[in-house]
Design a protein around this motif. Structure first.
Motif, PDB file in Angstrom:
ATOM      1  N   ALA A  23     -25.167 -48.536  40.666  1.00  8.49           N
ATOM      2  CA  ALA A  23     -23.816 -48.681  40.089  1.00  8.49           C
ATOM      3  C   ALA A  23     -22.744 -48.920  41.131  1.00  8.49           C
ATOM      4  N   VAL A  24     -23.028 -49.765  42.106  1.00  9.23           N
ATOM      5  CA  VAL A  24     -22.033 -50.128  43.108  1.00  9.23           C
ATOM      6  C   VAL A  24     -21.593 -51.547  42.837  1.00  9.23           C
ATOM      7  N   THR A  25     -20.331 -51.752  42.491  1.00  7.41           N
ATOM      8  CA  THR A  25     -19.842 -53.075  42.143  1.00  7.41           C
ATOM      9  C   THR A  25     -18.637 -53.429  42.960  1.00  7.41           C
ATOM     10  N   ARG A  74     -32.214 -40.471  50.988  1.00  3.06           N
ATOM     11  CA  ARG A  74     -30.799 -40.098  50.878  1.00  3.06           C
ATOM     12  C   ARG A  74     -30.708 -38.577  50.803  1.00  3.06           C
ATOM     13  N   ASN A  75     -30.211 -37.981  51.867  1.00  2.00           N
ATOM     14  CA  ASN A  75     -30.195 -36.521  51.975  1.00  2.00           C
ATOM     15  C   ASN A  75     -28.786 -35.933  52.001  1.00  2.00           C
ATOM     16  N   LEU A  76     -27.749 -36.776  51.983  1.00  2.00           N
ATOM     17  CA  LEU A  76     -26.377 -36.303  52.160  1.00  2.00           C
ATOM     18  C   LEU A  76     -25.616 -36.380  50.843  1.00  2.00           C
ATOM     19  N   GLY A  77     -25.252 -35.198  50.314  1.00  8.84           N
ATOM     20  CA  GLY A  77     -24.408 -35.145  49.133  1.00  8.84           C
ATOM     21  C   GLY A  77     -22.943 -35.038  49.521  1.00  8.84           C
ATOM     22  N   LEU A  78     -22.092 -34.676  48.545  1.00 14.45           N
ATOM     23  CA  LEU A  78     -20.654 -34.609  48.808  1.00 14.45           C
ATOM     24  C   LEU A  78     -20.336 -33.551  49.857  1.00 14.45           C
ATOM     25  N   PHE A  79     -20.898 -32.340  49.715  1.00 15.03           N
ATOM     26  CA  PHE A  79     -20.600 -31.285  50.686  1.00 15.03           C
ATOM     27  C   PHE A  79     -21.074 -31.676  52.079  1.00 15.03           C
ATOM     28  N   SER A  80     -22.304 -32.186  52.170  1.00  9.79           N
ATOM     29  CA  SER A  80     -22.832 -32.585  53.473  1.00  9.79           C
ATOM     30  C   SER A  80     -21.991 -33.687  54.096  1.00  9.79           C
ATOM     31  N   THR A  81     -21.465 -34.586  53.267  1.00  6.73           N
ATOM     32  CA  THR A  81     -20.638 -35.677  53.793  1.00  6.73           C
ATOM     33  C   THR A  81     -19.292 -35.154  54.273  1.00  6.73           C
ATOM     34  N   ILE A  82     -18.705 -34.215  53.532  1.00 11.84           N
ATOM     35  CA  ILE A  82     -17.449 -33.596  53.986  1.00 11.84           C
ATOM     36  C   ILE A  82     -17.688 -32.857  55.299  1.00 11.84           C
ATOM     37  N   SER A 135     -16.983 -50.310  50.313  1.00 15.17           N
ATOM     38  CA  SER A 135     -17.270 -50.507  48.899  1.00 15.17           C
ATOM     39  C   SER A 135     -17.901 -51.865  48.641  1.00 15.17           C
ATOM     40  N   ILE A 136     -17.734 -52.786  49.585  1.00 24.30           N
ATOM     41  CA  ILE A 136     -18.372 -54.102  49.473  1.00 24.30           C
ATOM     42  C   ILE A 136     -19.796 -54.050  50.036  1.00 24.30           C
ATOM     43  N   ILE A 137     -19.953 -53.363  51.150  1.00 23.14           N
ATOM     44  CA  ILE A 137     -21.273 -53.287  51.797  1.00 23.14           C
ATOM     45  C   ILE A 137     -21.608 -51.812  52.000  1.00 23.14           C
ATOM     46  N   PRO A 138     -22.099 -51.136  50.986  1.00 21.51           N
ATOM     47  CA  PRO A 138     -22.364 -49.695  51.090  1.00 21.51           C
ATOM     48  C   PRO A 138     -23.724 -49.385  51.710  1.00 21.51           C
ATOM     49  N   ASN A 295     -14.103 -43.067  61.004  1.00 15.85           N
ATOM     50  CA  ASN A 295     -14.851 -44.302  60.797  1.00 15.85           C
ATOM     51  C   ASN A 295     -16.328 -44.156  61.115  1.00 15.85           C
ATOM     52  N   SER A 296     -16.799 -42.922  61.264  1.00 19.49           N
ATOM     53  CA  SER A 296     -18.174 -42.716  61.722  1.00 19.49           C
ATOM     54  C   SER A 296     -19.175 -42.549  60.583  1.00 19.49           C
ATOM     55  N   VAL A 297     -18.747 -42.028  59.445  1.00 21.12           N
ATOM     56  CA  VAL A 297     -19.691 -41.687  58.385  1.00 21.12           C
ATOM     57  C   VAL A 297     -20.312 -42.930  57.756  1.00 21.12           C
ATOM     58  N   HIS A 298     -19.595 -44.073  57.800  1.00 21.33           N
ATOM     59  CA  HIS A 298     -20.163 -45.297  57.253  1.00 21.33           C
ATOM     60  C   HIS A 298     -21.421 -45.742  58.003  1.00 21.33           C
ATOM     61  N   THR A 299     -21.616 -45.223  59.208  1.00 25.12           N
ATOM     62  CA  THR A 299     -22.816 -45.598  59.954  1.00 25.12           C
ATOM     63  C   THR A 299     -24.080 -45.037  59.325  1.00 25.12           C
ATOM     64  N   VAL A 300     -23.951 -44.032  58.459  1.00 21.98           N
ATOM     65  CA  VAL A 300     -25.125 -43.447  57.798  1.00 21.98           C
ATOM     66  C   VAL A 300     -25.008 -43.564  56.282  1.00 21.98           C
ATOM     67  N   ALA A 301     -24.311 -44.598  55.798  1.00 25.90           N
ATOM     68  CA  ALA A 301     -24.066 -44.736  54.363  1.00 25.90           C
ATOM     69  C   ALA A 301     -25.357 -44.832  53.559  1.00 25.90           C
ATOM     70  N   SER A 302     -26.403 -45.404  54.144  1.00 25.09           N
ATOM     71  CA  SER A 302     -27.671 -45.541  53.429  1.00 25.09           C
ATOM     72  C   SER A 302     -28.379 -44.215  53.225  1.00 25.09           C
ATOM     73  N   GLU A 303     -27.884 -43.147  53.865  1.00 25.63           N
ATOM     74  CA  GLU A 303     -28.479 -41.827  53.692  1.00 25.63           C
ATOM     75  C   GLU A 303     -27.594 -40.923  52.832  1.00 25.63           C
ATOM     76  N   ILE A 304     -26.543 -41.500  52.224  1.00 23.18           N
ATOM     77  CA  ILE A 304     -25.614 -40.746  51.381  1.00 23.18           C
ATOM     78  C   ILE A 304     -25.885 -41.065  49.916  1.00 23.18           C
ATOM     79  N   LYS A 305     -25.927 -40.043  49.093  1.00 22.25           N
ATOM     80  CA  LYS A 305     -26.097 -40.236  47.663  1.00 22.25           C
ATOM     81  C   LYS A 305     -24.813 -40.811  47.075  1.00 22.25           C
ATOM     82  N   ASP A 306     -24.934 -41.908  46.321  1.00 17.16           N
ATOM     83  CA  ASP A 306     -23.780 -42.587  45.723  1.00 17.16           C
ATOM     84  C   ASP A 306     -22.688 -42.781  46.781  1.00 17.16           C
TER      85      ASP A 306
END
Length: 565
Positions: A23-25, A74-82, A135-138, A295-306
């Motif tokens: 559901a990424v558009t 994908r091991n990182l949820g909202l809390f882990s990402t914060i 949001s374009i390249i998650p 700007n660092s968290v986008h480097t692991v976006a493929s390991e983040i849920k949604d």
């Protein structure tokens, strides 16, 4: 892409298709049949994404990107990402840089706080630029994939240059140094001894080795330790807030602390002779470093849920927490610590502050240990993020032995070779840097200067994309004013060091000024690209074509093949 006639239904069929996943558009304005009659006209829109996913346009003006699922999952949820954001943003900076920033402002508090506010605005503006592109390249890669998407000519230039730069600067040096200093200071070792020996460097090195081993053994164990340290960092943030409020809100009779913050201090310079465009630029780099990590968290976006939704929430929340705390603690510093002690404290300003407020036992030992753990948390997060970035770069295949270095170690399913590289580079700097002098300020500036070049390219690139595709809109939109502000401030930071004498607070013997060394390293990266993709192919008469191969763990890696012509 083959062309189609006006009556060929395939061009309309292509527009009507939609690939959906997670559901990424990305919303874009619709194209009428008249301006999309030739399917080849879709090529400029689709081609930038070819490296990352399948993208198909439809009449509802929607672009859909396939998310890439890495073998580690994908091991990182909202809390882990914060936690990841906060651990990366709130590191050593707020405990170490204020002294240097004040010195670079000549002791003027108005200039001091102006730099912090400017840095905060740039950080928030930059965060939303990255949110729009993310949001374009998650997918994992962050700055790397954004630059590749925007700047496709000269071919492979931006990919190679940024990749090599990231490998060279893929270290956690500054926070390792701070950990060493604060850990030793908390055990009663004098600041004079710490500054005159390499004990802090070696203590930081021990932490780097432990972090590498933990992340190398297991992804889950690494994230678990990371989350524990992140939780402790949140406790430190709470201590920071309550201590600052205690100092600022309660009278001297209750706190027993003399007030060193006066109204006139905001307008007076303690030493205006040292202030120049160069020192202000260096001060901004110090503040940027303190806010660094947005700007660092986008480097692991493929390991983040949604990833789109998660980062959209986690980013602004984390950066807001950091900004409020930074402003509170800075005001509290000035109220408690006299100017002379402030500028002499250097990287130990945080420990001196807490020692004055909470006493020797609680302030110097307990809270200083907490600051050391805060830096340790940052080291864990940086090594985690840098290893993933290194792995993405190795996957491009233009460096030797990439099949090995890009792969996950089969016994642990972790990017062990990328972790080892980060550890090796950090170790090299920790062993050669002198313990005394301006080593910390120099490293912070050296890391920050080339980064500003890429931040400018990203911000300008957003304008390029909007002009290239004026009717298209991403789900998350960055502010036009904020993006312009990034360009203006970053260009000032890049140009200013060349307009005045070298800032003495960032000078280091035997090494060129930080901005010169940074540009020289980028020049070497450009030279590598020119030799590999231009000079050698032209001299030897071949072309480089890339194929995608899949490793045993399922990870895809590019392989460059020489095609003789």
């Amino acid at each position: 892409m083959p062309s189609a006639s006006n009556t060929d239904p395939q061009s309309h069929e292509l527009k009507d298709m939609l690939v959906k996943k997670d559901a990424v558009t990305v919303q874009v304005a619709s194209r009428s049949n008249s301006d999309a009659s030739d399917a080849s006209e879709l090529e400029p829109i689709i081609s930038p994404f070819k490296e990352y996913s399948t993208i198909i346009a439809d009449d509802d003006s929607t672009f859909q990107l396939d998310l890439e699922d890495l073998p580690q999952g994908r091991n990182l949820g909202l809390f882990s990402t914060i936690v990841l954001f906060i651990a990366r943003i709130i590191g050593s900076g707020i405990w170490t840089t204020p002294s240097a920033v004040l010195l670079m402002c000549g002791g003027n508090l108005t200039a001091f706080f102006a730099l912090w506010i400017i840095a905060a605005i740039v950080a928030f503006s930059g965060l939303y630029v990255y949110l729009e592109l993310g949001s374009i390249i998650p997918r994992s890669g962050g700055t790397k994939v954004f630059l590749e998407f925007i700047y496709q000519r000269p071919k492979y230039l931006v990919s190679v240059v940024f990749g090599l730069y990231s490998l060279a600067f893929g270290m956690c040096l500054s926070n390792a140094l701070v950990f060493g200093k604060y850990a030793l200071y908390s055990f009663g070792i004098s600041s004079e001894y710490i500054d005159s020996s390499k004990s802090a460097n070696l203590a930081g090195l021990a932490l780097v080795l432990v972090s590498t081993i933990v992340h190398g053994v297991s992804v889950h164990h690494g994230i678990f330790v990371q989350n524990i340290l992140g939780f402790l960092k949140l406790l430190l943030v709470a201590i920071m807030v309550f201590t600052s409020l205690y100092v600022l809100c309660f009278p001297q009779k209750l706190t027993g602390l003399e007030n060193h913050l006066h109204y006139n201090d905001f307008f007076q310079f303690q030493d205006s002779s040292i202030v120049s465009v160069s020192t202000i630029s260096a001060g901004l780099l110090q503040c940027f470093f303190t806010f660094g990590g947005w700007n660092s968290v986008h480097t692991v976006a493929s390991e983040i849920k949604d990833p789109v939704r998660t980062i959209k929430i986690a980013g602004p929340v984390s950066l807001s927490i950091a900004f409020v705390n930074y402003m509170l603690i800075n005001v509290a510093y000035f109220k408690v610590v006299p100017y002379d002690e402030f500028v002499k404290a250097g990287p130990l300003i945080g420990s001196i502050f807490f020692e004055k407020v909470l006493g020797h036992t609680l302030g110097r030992q307990f809270v200083t240990v907490s600051i050391a753990l805060s830096s340790a948390s940052n080291v864990f997060v940086v090594i985690y993020g840098v290893s993933r970035m290194n792995q993405e770069i190795f996957r491009e295949g233009y460096l030797p032995f990439t099949k090995i270095t890009a792969s996950n170690y089969k016994h642990t399913n972790t990017p062990l070779f990328s972790l080892i590289l980060c550890c090796a580079i950090t170790t090299f700097w920790l062993l050669i840097l002198p313990p005394q002098g301006n080593s910390y300020n120099y490293i912070v500036s050296l890391e920050g200067y080339p980064t500003q070049i890429f931040i400018v390219l990203i911000a300008v690139g957003l304008f390029v994309l909007r002009k290239r595709y004026p009717d298209k809109h991403a789900p998350i939109r960055a502010s036009l004013v904020g993006t312009s502000f990034i360009v203006i401030i970053s260009m000032y930071v890049l140009i200013a060091p060349f307009t005045a004498a070298t800032d003495p607070s960032t000078a280091l013997e035997l090494l060129p000024p930080y901005h010169i060394l940074g540009l020289l390293l980028l020049g070497l990266c450009v030279g590598y690209w020119a030799i590999m993709f231009k000079v050698l192919p032209n001299i030897r008469g071949y072309q480089l074509e890339k194929n995608t191969i899949h490793l045993e763990d399922g990870l895809s890696v590019k392989e460059w093949v020489k095609v003789w012509v």
